[in-house]
Write an enzyme that holds these catalytic residues in place. Structure first.
Site, PDB file in Angstrom:
ATOM      1  CE  LYS A 114      -3.353   2.219   2.444  1.00  0.00           C
ATOM      2  NZ  LYS A 114      -4.581   1.961   3.567  1.00  0.00           N
TER       3      LYS A 114
ATOM      4  CE  LYS B  11      -6.062   1.453  -0.741  1.00  0.00           C
ATOM      5  NZ  LYS B  11      -6.090   2.265   0.935  1.00  0.00           N
TER       6      LYS B  11
HETATM    7  C1  PBG Z   1      -7.603   3.801   5.351  1.00  0.00           C
HETATM    8  C2  PBG Z   1      -7.728   2.883   4.302  1.00  0.00           C
HETATM    9  C3  PBG Z   1      -7.384   4.408   3.514  1.00  0.00           C
HETATM   10  C4  PBG Z   1      -8.096   3.872   2.226  1.00  0.00           C
HETATM   11  C5  PBG Z   1      -8.204   2.988   2.411  1.00  0.00           C
HETATM   12  N1  PBG Z   1      -8.206   1.921   3.956  1.00  0.00           N
HETATM   13  C6  PBG Z   1      -7.310   5.540   3.277  1.00  0.00           C
HETATM   14  C7  PBG Z   1      -6.286   5.575   3.706  1.00  0.00           C
HETATM   15  O1  PBG Z   1      -4.721   5.124   3.603  1.00  0.00           O
HETATM   16  O2  PBG Z   1      -4.793   6.587   4.205  1.00  0.00           O
HETATM   17  C8  PBG Z   1      -8.416   4.965   0.817  1.00  0.00           C
HETATM   18  C9  PBG Z   1      -9.038   3.755  -0.205  1.00  0.00           C
HETATM   19  C10 PBG Z   1      -9.746   4.704  -0.970  1.00  0.00           C
HETATM   20  O3  PBG Z   1      -9.309   5.546  -1.520  1.00  0.00           O
HETATM   21  O4  PBG Z   1     -10.545   4.199  -2.137  1.00  0.00           O
HETATM   22  N2  PBG Z   1      -6.287   2.922   6.491  1.00  0.00           N
END
Ligand code: PBG
Length: 325
Positions: free
Chosen positions: A194, A247
């Site tokens: 991520k 992601k």
């Molecule tokens: C939380 C999380 C996030 C997303 C999914 N889980 C945001 C982040 O890490 O700041 C983002 C999902 C999206 O942008 O659609 N940890």
């Protein structure tokens, strides 16, 4: 000319026979935003077509997903400001918003695959995915909190818990805690690679969960890196992850391919809020065709190596794919 690649493109039938990547609703997961209250859908300005839903409407939306052949949803909560604190204590509350939503979903729709997000940001008064101690996101103090959160979600009936926090060792901590509590059948979908991405902006609007200070670069990956994924994959495999997630999606197609080739585990990809918002915004201005660009984007994610795609366009895509049959 002996070799003419165009012969394999000459008709719909020939193209269907030689098509490499396939997209169908059963590969999709619909992310949903849940809020307190009743019979209320609050539109999210930066994500046209998406809304925060109260639990009653959440169940109806999930029912629609199933009826369109989309087997799974992931649930994200809007936590009232008054319930946020430095340690994100509300995240382990067995009668909190997410556990109530999960129970309602599983009761109404037992066959629905319910996925929950494991990270502190919606619960934390600092807006970080782990606990902030002396101005730093403390890895090891975060682990037991994340593990307790996953157990609360499993107890409510979650089929899959998805740690998205990027703390080191969290997959193992969550797996051990689930097993100790007797939830050996609950899957762990690790947000394995991520990235610290600006494409999450609309999501943070939806949940009012942006970091109050600093950014997430000390735990989420640097967008410039891909070799580093080998370490994250190896760790998550050793710690018992069932699915590995990449992601965001499209800008990271090479990462999907990397993870696909590095592991035999199923690979998921999250086509994130900013990617969805870009499609919607450009289409609203008449610059692109939303439906065709959505299907193309999701097909490309499959071609890159994704088994499972989390996308806000899941219901739109399912409807389009059905109409094409
Ligand atoms: C939380 C999380 C996030 C997303 C999914 N889980 C945001 C982040 O890490 O700041 C983002 C999902 C999206 O942008 O659609 N940890």
């Amino acid at each position: 000319m002996l070799v003419r690649p165009r012969r394999n493109r000459r008709s719909p039938g020939v193209r269907a026979l030689v098509r490499e990547a396939e997209l169908s609703p059963e590969h999709l997961v619909l992310p949903l935003f849940v809020q307190e209250g009743n019979a209320t859908a609050t539109p999210i300005a930066s994500m046209p077509g998406q809304a925060r839903l109260t639990i009653d409407l959440l169940v109806e939306k999930a029912r629609e997903a199933l009826s369109l052949g989309v087997p799974a949803v992931e649930v994200f909560p809007l936590v009232p400001e008054a319930q946020k604190d430095a340690r994100g204590s509300e995240s382990a509350n067995a009668s909190g918003l997410v556990p109530r939503a999960v129970r309602a979903l599983k009761q109404a729709l037992p066959e629905l695959v319910v996925i929950t997000d494991v990270a502190l940001d919606p619960y934390s008064s600092d807006g970080h995915d782990g606990v902030v101690v002396d101005g730093r996101v403390d890895n090891d103090q975060s682990l037991p909190i994340l593990a307790a959160m996953a157990v609360a979600q499993a107890r409510a009936g979650a089929d899959v818990v998805a740690p998205s926090d990027m703390m080191d060792g969290r997959v193992g901590a969550v797996r051990h805690a689930l097993d100790e509590a007797g939830f050996t059948d609950v899957l762990v979908c690790s947000y394995c690679t991520k990235y610290a991405s600006a494409f999450y902006g609309p999501f943070r609007d939806a949940l009012e969960s942006a970091p109050r200070a600093g950014d997430k670069k000390t735990y989420q990956m640097d967008p410039a890196n891909v070799r580093e994924c080998a370490r994250e994959v190896a760790l998550d495999e050793a710690e018992g992850a069932d699915w590995l997630m990449v992601k965001p999606g499209l800008p990271y197609a090479d990462v999907i391919r990397f993870v696909r080739d590095a592991s035999s585990l199923p690979v998921a990809v999250y086509h994130v809020s900013g990617e969805y918002a870009m499609l919607k915004a450009a289409a609203e201005r008449g610059f692109i065709d939303y439906e065709r660009c959505l299907i193309e984007s999701l097909t490309c994610l499959r071609r890159a190596g994704a088994d499972i795609i989390f996308t806000y366009g899941a219901l739109d895509a399912a409807r389009i794919l059905r109409a094409q049959r």
